[in-house]
Every structure is written in structure tokens, then in C-alpha cells.
Design an enzyme around this catalytic site. Structure first.
Site, PDB file in Angstrom:
ATOM      1  N   HIS A  94      -2.969  -1.177  -5.004  1.00  0.00           N
ATOM      2  CA  HIS A  94      -2.858  -0.140  -3.981  1.00  0.00           C
ATOM      3  C   HIS A  94      -1.750   0.829  -4.343  1.00  0.00           C
ATOM      4  O   HIS A  94      -0.709   0.919  -3.686  1.00  0.00           O
ATOM      5  CB  HIS A  94      -2.650  -0.686  -2.578  1.00  0.00           C
TER       6      HIS A  94
ATOM      7  N   HIS B 107      10.390  -5.473 -29.852  1.00  0.00           N
ATOM      8  CA  HIS B 107      10.524  -6.787 -30.514  1.00  0.00           C
ATOM      9  C   HIS B 107       9.140  -7.329 -30.823  1.00  0.00           C
ATOM     10  O   HIS B 107       8.155  -7.018 -30.132  1.00  0.00           O
ATOM     11  CB  HIS B 107      11.323  -7.755 -29.636  1.00  0.00           C
TER      12      HIS B 107
ATOM     13  N   ARG C 276       4.018  -8.432  -0.025  1.00  0.00           N
ATOM     14  CA  ARG C 276       3.599  -7.416  -0.997  1.00  0.00           C
ATOM     15  C   ARG C 276       4.662  -6.323  -0.929  1.00  0.00           C
ATOM     16  O   ARG C 276       4.706  -5.551   0.033  1.00  0.00           O
ATOM     17  CB  ARG C 276       2.213  -6.852  -0.640  1.00  0.00           C
TER      18      ARG C 276
ATOM     19  N   ASP D   1       0.837  -1.216   0.000  1.00  0.00           N
ATOM     20  CA  ASP D   1       0.000   0.000   0.000  1.00  0.00           C
ATOM     21  C   ASP D   1       0.868   1.261   0.000  1.00  0.00           C
ATOM     22  O   ASP D   1       0.519   2.268   0.614  1.00  0.00           O
ATOM     23  CB  ASP D   1      -0.903   0.041   1.242  1.00  0.00           C
TER      24      ASP D   1
ATOM     25  N   ASN E 225     -17.905  -5.021  -0.239  1.00  0.00           N
ATOM     26  CA  ASN E 225     -16.978  -4.734   0.868  1.00  0.00           C
ATOM     27  C   ASN E 225     -16.693  -3.243   0.953  1.00  0.00           C
ATOM     28  O   ASN E 225     -16.534  -2.672   2.034  1.00  0.00           O
ATOM     29  CB  ASN E 225     -15.663  -5.481   0.637  1.00  0.00           C
TER      30      ASN E 225
ATOM     31  N   GLU F  26     -11.157   0.014  -3.678  1.00  0.00           N
ATOM     32  CA  GLU F  26     -10.413   0.649  -2.565  1.00  0.00           C
ATOM     33  C   GLU F  26      -9.162   1.314  -3.104  1.00  0.00           C
ATOM     34  O   GLU F  26      -8.863   1.264  -4.303  1.00  0.00           O
ATOM     35  CB  GLU F  26     -10.036  -0.408  -1.531  1.00  0.00           C
TER      36      GLU F  26
HETATM   37  O1  AHR Z   1      -2.996  -3.843   3.296  1.00  0.00           O
HETATM   38  C1  AHR Z   1      -4.052  -3.684   4.212  1.00  0.00           C
HETATM   39  C2  AHR Z   1      -5.335  -3.372   3.489  1.00  0.00           C
HETATM   40  O2  AHR Z   1      -5.570  -4.409   2.521  1.00  0.00           O
HETATM   41  C3  AHR Z   1      -5.311  -2.067   2.703  1.00  0.00           C
HETATM   42  O3  AHR Z   1      -5.825  -0.975   3.429  1.00  0.00           O
HETATM   43  C4  AHR Z   1      -6.203  -2.380   1.527  1.00  0.00           C
HETATM   44  O4  AHR Z   1      -5.967  -1.539   0.419  1.00  0.00           O
HETATM   45  C5  AHR Z   1      -5.817  -3.832   1.239  1.00  0.00           C
HETATM   46  O5  AHR Z   1      -6.826  -4.508   0.608  1.00  0.00           O
END
Ligand code: AHR
Length: 478
Positions: free
Chosen positions: A292, A367, A325, A49, A191, A228
């Protein structure tokens, strides 16, 4: 697929031959690197994020979620690449009890009304589903330097529904500061959806919020129905708002809403949703769940996409608790209509460049299969990574064919070939990248003194420099 590091080791052994040949030929070693070091992906491990921005003080700041979700961190560097090793400061840790004692998610730092404010999502630590009673809060710094000032809780964002809300961001548009965030709305079976409103004080809105988008498309509702992590890029007379959709595993991807910058952005109809995702997982480059994101510019003022992604697809357990991540960066390119084309996640290694022959300014070295040509083609086929092959030479490796590189034939033709481990291969694929002016380079074939990568007669060749103007050896870097 050969591991990039093994490939570098093998090429290095052959690379010394290249270096000797180049030295003997008196070939200039590559000119000093550009002012800024080239960032290498993943840029910062285990920071999801990520928000990266270059502030007016000349520093790049980075914050993001830590795997433990227990603290808010900040680091800064004079270069994007420097963020990888910059010292990181903990600004605030979650409380022992209460509504901010559990997860801390997706911080963003903004200078708002003259104060440094860090927004974040937090929940209680009561266990069970209660830990997802996530709301948006802020801490504020007592001084002008966020890395040295003291931070304390400012309070809770008063959202319209007091529901699950997270991933807030602020952007300025026509003199107004807007707050954009994700929230679950009673009566809508998702959600999270995206909402927008002017911001009056750091934690209160200046007008009724508007719902911009609800996840309904198939690629938005895989695993979870999610919209989100909004981020806004204002370019070419439009606002491009990217957002993240679906579950946070390999199905996570970027969507995009576009509004004209002269539209009423508080009218949801002004925002047009791209029907397809604009940035998705890539099996070719082994980057999964890219999302994110945030936006910044590099040291040369070129637009940069910042996002997180894993370099493996299969996740054990809940993806939310998989720590890998990592923060990644790559440059953004634009279509002729001015819309951003994010291409694909470029994969681990140095951030790639694109090369336009100075004689074909609106086309790129690219290419098509193993054929090397010049054209406008898809972004990934024209992004080349300069993979060091020791001796100061580099192999030119397309991001969408990471096991291949450009190689010169004895007849001067150039094609793509699988990277081999022998000396002969290094002599035919090792190029000395030389700066020949602002954002222009040429590539001398280290194994054949006096020969360069050329654009001549509409073709890419290797040969001696000619008297052509503009020089057929020169490529503009973007
Ligand atoms: O990384 C934690 C949460 O998980 C973040 O706020 C959201 O963007 C993701 O889905």
C-alpha cells in the site's frame, strides 16, 4: 542477531576510545549533517496505507489508516523525518450510524479543482459481513490550509458497479486528472481489480472506466485475489503504477504496471504487468507484508518509496486487525533501462545511502559475501546504513547483512565482519563521515588518524589520502 539498540550500546562503550583517538588526532568531527535529518524506519508507527507527498507549500503531508479505522487524520512536517513526531490532526470521525459509521480505510488527500479533498473507503457498522460493504467517499476542506480548515462530507464516489471499492488515488497525466481505484466487479471472481478513468468532478468520472488488471498470478492471489492501492510514478518516459496484491499478511507485496507516457493510458493493453512482484517481504531485514505504497521526493529531490510493513512475520488473528503496519520510507534507484528497482524493504533504522567512488561514477561500494568491492550489483548489497557507534563515528552496515559492518585490516584491506563488542573492533570499524562537497563524503578511520576509506586501483582500501585526482577518498552519496 544482535538487537540494533544493544549493538549501539556496546559499540558506544568502545566508541569513546574512538572519539578520544580522533580528538587527539585533530580529526574534524563530521561536518554538519545535510540540511535534512535522516529518516529512521519505521517512520511513523501504526499508520498503514500511508500517503506522503511534498506539496508546493513546502510541507510534507502524511495521512493513513489508523488501527481503530475510526477517524481520518493528517500531519505535516518540513522534513520527511519530522513526520515521525509531527502533530496529528483528526479531520473527521466516522458517523454514529449509516454507511460511514464503520471502518475508515486508506485516506488520500488531494488538491483537486482548487479544493482540498480527502478520499477514503468507508463501511457501515452493522456487524457481520455487512461491515465490508465498503464504498469510496470524500470530505472537503473549506479553506486553503488543510490543517486548519473545516472539513465536511462531500459525498460518495459514483463507481461503475457500486461494489466493494477502495484505495482510490488521483494522478495528473498530460493535463488530465485521472482517478484510479480498486473495485470488485460482478462476474469476476476476485476481491478487487484496478480501474482507471478521467475525473470530471471530485466524485464523478469523465469517461467510461477501463479495467487495468485482474489478480491472476500466483503471487497476486495468496489468501485473497487482490489488486488494490494503486500509486503512480512518472519517470523516464513511462508511468509506473504499483499496486498491492494478496492477503495483508506477509504475503502482501507490490506488483507493477508500466505504460509509455505517450500511450493511450485508457487502453488496458498499454499497461504491461511485471510478471514478478517488485517488492516483497524480507526475512533478512525483518520487514513483512510491504505494500500500500505512495511516492514522494526527499528534501534533495530524490525519489522515495513510502509503504507500510510489519517487523514480524507471524500474526495472531486477522491481519486486518493487527495494528503494526508501520509507515516506512526508502530511496528509489533506477536500472539502466530507466525502470525503478525497489530492492528490498531496508529494515528498521536510519534510511541507508549508496556510495559511488568519484572515480567510478556508475558503480557503488558494495559487498559480495564478506568481500568489499565496487560494482553495479544488487541494490541491497550496496545500501549501507551509517549506524552510530558513538564518538561521532559510524559503522557502515549493509542492509542485507545487518549484523556485519566494514572493518579495516592492519594491512589496509577492508572486509565485512560480524559486529563485535570490543574496543579493538570499534577502532577498526568506526568511520567519521565528513562532507566534502555537494552530495560527496569521505570516511576517515577514527582509530587511525590520517587514514581514510579509499577507492584505488579498482579496490576498496584504507590508507592515507594520496594526490590522485579525483580524490580516491571521495564518494558520491545517492
Ligand atoms: O488497511 C485497510 C485496507 O486493507 C486498505 O484499504 C487496503 O489497501 C488493505 O488491504
Amino acid at each position: 542477531m544482535i538487537d540494533v539498540n544493544r549493538r549501539l550500546f556496546l559499540a558506544g562503550a568502545a566508541g569513546t576510545a574512538v572519539a578520544a583517538q580522533a580528538q587527539a588526532a585533530g580529526l574534524a568531527t563530521p561536518a554538519a549533517a545535510t540540511a535534512a535529518p535522516v529518516p529512521v524506519n519505521p517512520l511513523v508507527r501504526n499508520r498503514a496505507d500511508a500517503q506522503v507527498f511534498r506539496h508546493t507549500d513546502g510541507w510534507y503531508y502524511l495521512t493513513g489508516s489508523v488501527p481503530e479505522y475510526d477517524r481520518l487524520v493528517l500531519r505535516r512536517s518540513r522534513t520527511i523525518a519530522g513526520l515521525a513526531t509531527a502533530q496529528e490532526r483528526v479531520l473527521w470521525r466516522h458517523e454514529k450510524t449509516g454507511p460511514m459509521s464503520g471502518f475508515l480505510w486508506a485516506p488520500e488527500i488531494h488538491l483537486f479543482q482548487g479544493k482540498w479533498v480527502m478520499y477514503f473507503a468507508a463501511g457501515p457498522s452493522g456487524g457481520g459481513e455487512d461491515v465490508f460493504r465498503i464504498r469510496t467517499y470524500a470530505i472537503v476542506c473549506d479553506g486553503p490550509d488543510p490543517m486548519t480548515g473545516n472539513w465536511k462530507v462531500l459525498g460518495k464516489f459514483e463507481s461503475p458497479f457500486d461494489g466493494f471499492n477502495l484505495d482510490s488515488t488521483i494522478f495528473e497525466h498530460r493535463g488530465v486528472s485521472y482517478f484510479c481505484w480498486a473495485e470488485r466487479e460482478p462476474g469476476i471472481d476476485t476481491n478487487s481489480n484496478l480501474y482507471l478513468a478521467p475525473l470530471k468532478t471530485p466524485l464523478t468520472l469523465g469517461a467510461k472506466a477501463v479495467r487495468l488488471t485482474v489478480p491472476t498470478l500466483d503471487w497476486e492471489i495468496r489468501g485473497f485475489k487482490v489488486a488494490e492501492a494503486p500509486a503512480v510514478l512518472a519517470r523516464n518516459g513511462r508511468l509506473f503504477m504499483t499496486y498491492s496484491a494478496s492477503a495483508t499478511d506477509d504475503r502482501y507485496s507490490l506488483g507493477m504496471l508500466t505504460a509509455r507516457d505517450d500511450a493511450n493510458i485508457m487502453d488496458a493493453k498499454s499497461w504491461v504487468k511485471s510478471p514478478q512482484p517488485v517488492f516483497v517481504s524480507s526475512e533478512v531485514t525483518s520487514v513483512y507484508g510491504p505494500g500500500h505504497n505512495s511516492f514522494t521526493v526527499d528534501e534533495q529531490g530524490r525519489d522515495v518509496l513510502v509503504y507500510h510493513g510489519r517487523d514480524y512475520k507471524a500474526i495472531k488473528g486477522d491481519p486486518l486487525f493487527d495494528p503494526n503496519r508501520h509507515t516506512r520510507v526508502q530511496r528509489i534507484y533506477y536500472r539502466e533501462d530507466g525502470t525503478p528497482d525497489f530492492g528490498i524493504p531496508v529494515g528498521n533504522g536510519p534510511v541507508p545511502d549508496r556510495f559511488s567512488p568519484v572515480g567510478a561514477a556508475d558503480s557503488f561500494l558494495m559487498h559480495e559475501g564478506d568481500r568489499v568491492t565496487v560494482g553495479k550489483g544488487p541494490i541491497p548489497a550496496s545500501q549501507f546504513r551509517a549506524v552510530p557507534s558513538a564518538g561521532g563515528a559510524v559503522m557502515l552496515v549493509p542492509v542485507d547483512a545487518p549484523d556485519k559492518c566494514l572493518i579495516a585490516g592492519t594491512d589496509g584491506t577492508v572486509r565485512l565482519a560480524p559486529i563485535a563488542k570490543d574496543r579493538q573492533f570499534a577502532m577498526r570499524s568506526g568511520f567519521l563521515r565528513q562532507s566534502v562537497g555537494k552530495d560527496e563524503v569521505r570516511f576517515a578511520l577514527a582509530g587511525r588518524p590520517g587514514q581514510y576509506l579509499l577507492y584505488r586501483g579498482g579496490k576498496i582500501l584504507v590508507g592515507v589520502q594520496d594526490r590522485a585526482f579525483p580524490p580516491s577518498t571521495n564518494f558520491k552519496v545517492s
